[in-house]
Design a protein around this motif. Structure first.
Motif, short mmCIF file in Angstrom:
data_model
loop_
_atom_site.label_atom_id
_atom_site.label_comp_id
_atom_site.label_asym_id
_atom_site.label_seq_id
_atom_site.Cartn_x
_atom_site.Cartn_y
_atom_site.Cartn_z
N GLN A 21 1.05 -1.37 0.06
CA GLN A 21 -0.51 0.25 0.26
C GLN A 21 1.16 1.16 0.22
N ALA A 22 1.88 1.43 0.39
CA ALA A 22 2.77 2.38 0.72
C ALA A 22 3.44 2.69 -0.34
N ALA A 23 3.60 1.46 -1.41
CA ALA A 23 3.88 1.69 -2.99
C ALA A 23 3.18 2.40 -4.09
N ARG A 217 3.78 8.70 15.16
CA ARG A 217 4.40 7.45 15.11
C ARG A 217 2.99 6.54 14.42
N GLY A 218 3.25 5.26 13.76
CA GLY A 218 3.58 4.29 13.50
C GLY A 218 1.43 3.87 13.52
N TYR A 219 0.95 2.91 13.53
CA TYR A 219 -0.64 2.46 14.14
C TYR A 219 -0.41 2.02 15.23
N LYS A 220 -1.67 2.62 16.32
CA LYS A 220 -1.65 2.51 17.08
C LYS A 220 -3.21 2.11 17.73
N GLY A 221 -3.21 1.33 18.36
CA GLY A 221 -4.79 1.52 18.96
C GLY A 221 -5.91 1.98 20.22
N SER A 222 -4.62 2.06 20.95
CA SER A 222 -5.03 2.90 22.44
C SER A 222 -3.71 3.47 22.95
N GLY A 223 -3.64 4.18 23.88
CA GLY A 223 -2.08 4.44 24.64
C GLY A 223 -2.81 3.73 25.84
N HIS A 224 -1.72 3.92 26.64
CA HIS A 224 -1.35 3.20 27.59
C HIS A 224 -1.53 4.36 28.34
N LYS A 225 -2.05 3.88 30.03
CA LYS A 225 -2.50 4.49 31.48
C LYS A 225 -1.51 6.30 31.50
N ARG A 263 -5.84 12.71 8.25
CA ARG A 263 -5.38 13.86 7.88
C ARG A 263 -4.17 15.23 8.61
N MET A 264 -5.20 14.96 9.79
CA MET A 264 -4.36 15.93 10.59
C MET A 264 -3.20 15.51 10.83
N ARG A 265 -2.91 14.39 11.12
CA ARG A 265 -0.81 13.67 11.95
C ARG A 265 0.21 13.74 10.46
N ALA A 266 -0.84 13.17 8.74
CA ALA A 266 0.02 13.32 8.16
C ALA A 266 0.58 15.17 7.84
N ARG A 267 -0.32 15.95 8.50
CA ARG A 267 -0.06 17.59 8.11
C ARG A 267 0.90 18.06 8.89
N LEU A 268 1.21 17.61 10.10
CA LEU A 268 1.55 17.20 11.39
C LEU A 268 3.09 17.14 11.30
N ASP A 286 0.73 3.90 9.49
CA ASP A 286 1.72 3.94 9.54
C ASP A 286 2.89 4.00 8.19
N GLN A 287 2.58 4.63 7.01
CA GLN A 287 2.98 5.48 6.81
C GLN A 287 2.90 6.63 6.59
N ILE A 288 2.18 7.48 7.82
CA ILE A 288 2.60 8.80 7.82
C ILE A 288 3.34 8.94 9.19
N GLY A 289 3.14 7.71 10.42
CA GLY A 289 3.99 7.74 10.72
C GLY A 289 5.60 7.05 10.68
N ASN A 290 5.62 6.73 9.54
CA ASN A 290 7.58 6.00 9.49
C ASN A 290 8.19 6.85 8.44
#
Length: 355
Positions: A21-23, A217-225, A263-268, A286-290
């Motif tokens: 997908q990145a390609a 960063r890349g994909y993350k489902g949720s943050g820790h406490k 989209r916000m992450r991509a602009r940042l 992942d594409q944005i974060g990497n």
């Protein structure tokens, strides 16, 4: 990386990328780019020998990231030896490899030193530099390490690009229109909070006013406490990734903190708004974060172009007008139209070959 190098005047000869997908994203945005979907561990780089000026890539960071297991050379994803092999086979005039700060952790010192010795044995003078997106107008605190090498026989020297801290903005102003796209009435207050928040160092001294995004960063489902508590204090959450901008109905939820969309992450990260990503939410994240922030790659690319061609640039106007190619210098090397690579192999990291 490739987008930034394009803005710096380099023409891609091959972009080797493992992720399907990145390609596809690269092909979608630049149909004429020679994207090779392949595993760098299986690519024969010798056909490119003597025909490439700059070899650039992002060696996988997971073996060195402080949030991972930091296995270094024991990690199956460690491709630093492949970077050395690519340099040996291509014999470019120069190379740039990007990685996380963790690469310089003491536990990896022997491994990194061995790579530097191999680069030296291949005839390259190599330096290790640090660079941060916040010094180039990106509303993100993202510190990275660069391995930069030049062939000794060229008798040229590399200087890092100057920093432009006055170009900095805050994440509220950076994504204000995207955050308010669905009519959230609290957008203005949120932007003001991001704009006015004081950033204090460990000694209590004011660093700046206006909060920067954490490292994207890349994909993350949720943050820790602990992350969730910090996000609540700072007024923005980085996970889960929002499917859309917040609404007033969303804001009525107890403990509401706005989440960032891709989209916000991509602009940042510094991507232009017209850059289209292929894939679902996790893949795009992942594409944005990497990615290397395009303006950082552009700045380093201009510095390398300056070294190779002996040219000087008026840096700030070029980097400020970052959504267009502001220079169109002539190619540094002869045509490589006769070069081919095996598109059927699979891949491990992206290597950009440019001229």
């Amino acid at each position: 990386m490739a987008l930034g190098l394009e803005r710096a005047g380099f023409q891609p000869v091959a972009l080797i990328e493992i992720d399907r997908q990145a390609a596809a994203t690269l092909r979608r945005n630049r149909p004429n780019w020679p994207v090779v979907e392949a595993d760098v561990r299986k690519v024969d780089f010798t056909p490119y020998k003597g025909k490439v000026d700059l070899l650039a890539g992002g060696v996988p960071c997971t073996p060195y990231s402080t949030i991972g297991e930091r296995k270094g050379k024991s990690d199956e994803n460690d491709l630093l030896p492949e970077a050395v092999r690519a340099v040996r086979e291509v014999r470019p005039k120069a190379f740039i490899f990007e990685n996380v700060d963790g690469l310089l952790h003491a536990k990896h010192a022997d491994h990194v030193a061995a790579a530097l010795r191999q680069f030296s044995k291949a005839g390259y003078a190599t330096v290790i530099e640090r660079i941060n997106t916040r010094d180039y107008g990106v509303a993100q605190n993202r510190s990275r390490v660069l391995l930069v090498g030049l062939r000794r026989d060229l008798s040229v020297s590399f200087r890092m690009p100057p920093k432009f801290p006055k170009m900095a903005t805050n994440m509220g102003d950076a994504v204000a229109d995207l955050m308010g796209a669905n009519g959230w009435s609290g957008t203005g207050d949120w932007v003001n909070r991001m704009r006015e928040m004081a950033v204090i160092d460990q000694t209590g001294n004011l660093i700046r006013t206006g909060i920067l995004a954490d490292t994207i960063r890349g994909y993350k489902g949720s943050g820790h406490k602990g992350e969730k508590a910090r996000w609540l204090r700072n007024g923005v959450a980085y996970a889960p990734i929002a499917k859309a901008a917040p609404t007033d109905e969303d804001a009525r939820t107890e403990g509401f903190v706005p989440c960032l969309t891709n989209r916000m992450r991509a602009r940042l990260q510094g991507f232009p708004d017209d850059w289209e990503f292929v894939g679902g939410i996790p893949s795009v994240a992942d594409q944005i974060g990497n990615a290397v922030a395009p303006v950082v790659a552009q700045a380093v690319g201009l510095a390398m172009y300056s070294a190779l061609q002996g040219m000087e640039f008026d840096w700030e106007p070029i980097l400020t007008l970052r959504h267009r190619r502001e220079i169109d210098p002539p190619p540094l090397a002869p045509s490589t139209d006769d070069i081919t690579a095996d598109p059927g192999s699979r891949i491990g990291t992206r290597i950009d070959l440019a001229r």
